[in-house]
Write a protein that holds these residues in place. Sequence first.
Motif, mmCIF file in Angstrom:
data_model
loop_
_atom_site.group_PDB
_atom_site.id
_atom_site.type_symbol
_atom_site.label_atom_id
_atom_site.label_comp_id
_atom_site.label_asym_id
_atom_site.label_seq_id
_atom_site.Cartn_x
_atom_site.Cartn_y
_atom_site.Cartn_z
ATOM 1 N N UNK A 61 31.020 35.974 39.396
ATOM 2 C CA UNK A 61 31.038 36.987 40.549
ATOM 3 C C UNK A 61 30.879 38.502 39.849
ATOM 4 N N UNK A 62 30.069 39.211 40.574
ATOM 5 C CA UNK A 62 29.797 40.455 40.041
ATOM 6 C C UNK A 62 29.872 41.517 41.396
ATOM 7 N N UNK A 63 31.155 42.401 41.297
ATOM 8 C CA UNK A 63 31.657 42.911 42.283
ATOM 9 C C UNK A 63 31.813 42.170 43.728
ATOM 10 N N UNK A 64 31.075 42.319 44.868
ATOM 11 C CA UNK A 64 31.330 41.525 45.934
ATOM 12 C C UNK A 64 30.476 40.624 46.007
ATOM 13 N N UNK A 65 29.563 40.060 45.247
ATOM 14 C CA UNK A 65 28.528 39.121 45.192
ATOM 15 C C UNK A 65 28.851 37.896 44.217
ATOM 16 N N UNK A 66 28.624 36.785 44.669
ATOM 17 C CA UNK A 66 28.681 35.557 43.721
ATOM 18 C C UNK A 66 27.325 35.163 43.551
ATOM 19 N N UNK A 67 26.959 34.975 42.576
ATOM 20 C CA UNK A 67 25.570 34.221 41.973
ATOM 21 C C UNK A 67 25.981 33.027 41.598
ATOM 22 N N UNK A 68 25.300 32.006 42.276
ATOM 23 C CA UNK A 68 25.517 30.647 42.076
ATOM 24 C C UNK A 68 24.250 29.858 41.873
ATOM 25 N N UNK A 69 24.394 28.812 40.883
ATOM 26 C CA UNK A 69 23.102 28.001 40.774
ATOM 27 C C UNK A 69 23.585 26.526 40.516
ATOM 28 N N UNK A 70 22.732 25.801 40.784
ATOM 29 C CA UNK A 70 23.077 24.222 40.539
ATOM 30 C C UNK A 70 22.100 23.699 39.377
ATOM 31 N N UNK A 71 22.540 23.116 38.383
ATOM 32 C CA UNK A 71 21.769 22.700 37.367
ATOM 33 C C UNK A 71 21.783 21.102 37.331
ATOM 34 N N UNK A 72 20.773 20.526 36.592
ATOM 35 C CA UNK A 72 20.849 18.986 36.209
ATOM 36 C C UNK A 72 21.866 18.663 35.312
ATOM 37 N N UNK A 73 22.062 17.335 35.233
ATOM 38 C CA UNK A 73 23.096 17.183 34.240
ATOM 39 C C UNK A 73 22.784 17.368 33.041
#
Length: 188
Positions: A61-73
């Motif tokens: 989370x940066x300020x009011x935004x969430x940066x989200x990513x999905x990774x392989x195992x």
Amino acid sequence: MLRFLLLFSRQGKLRLQKWFTPCSEREKKKVIRDMMTLVLPRPPRTCNFLHWKDLKIVYKRYASLYFCTGLEDQDNELLALEVLHRYVELLDKYFGNVCELDIIFNFEKAYFILDEFLMGGEVLETSRFAVGVSMEESDTLQERDDIEGGTLLEISCSKDSEMGSNTAKHGDSMAHDESECDKGCAFV
């Protein structure tokens, strides 16, 4: 390899999405909904790594935004966290202390920066300087194109006004009002 990268607000509004693997619109909506329901209710001081289905989820989370990513195992979570942080640094460098409104009103620039930085879910360019130079070149090219487009529109308008017409066509059909300038043309 990153599977996706999502930016969403604390209120659950999706601001940016980039998919690095093909999936249907229905699957995308489900993933977005699941990410928001997993990430948003978490307390601020908890771990930024989650397991979801066959993916590792990394968010920050940066300020009011969430940066989200999905990774392989088999991918490294700390490296993914650094990738998210580098993207935020690139946005900060371009926008000067980026905020949610910058992403909303300049989403094409945010996507362009992302495309200069990541390709196919892998880091393409690690240098902030190189991405910054690419952004400056893009802005210069766009400004030059806007100026040349305005000149072409003015030439087109003046020829049309000589013929007694008060509309001009340039690329898309754009009409103008003769009262906007003395030649009967407007820069749009």
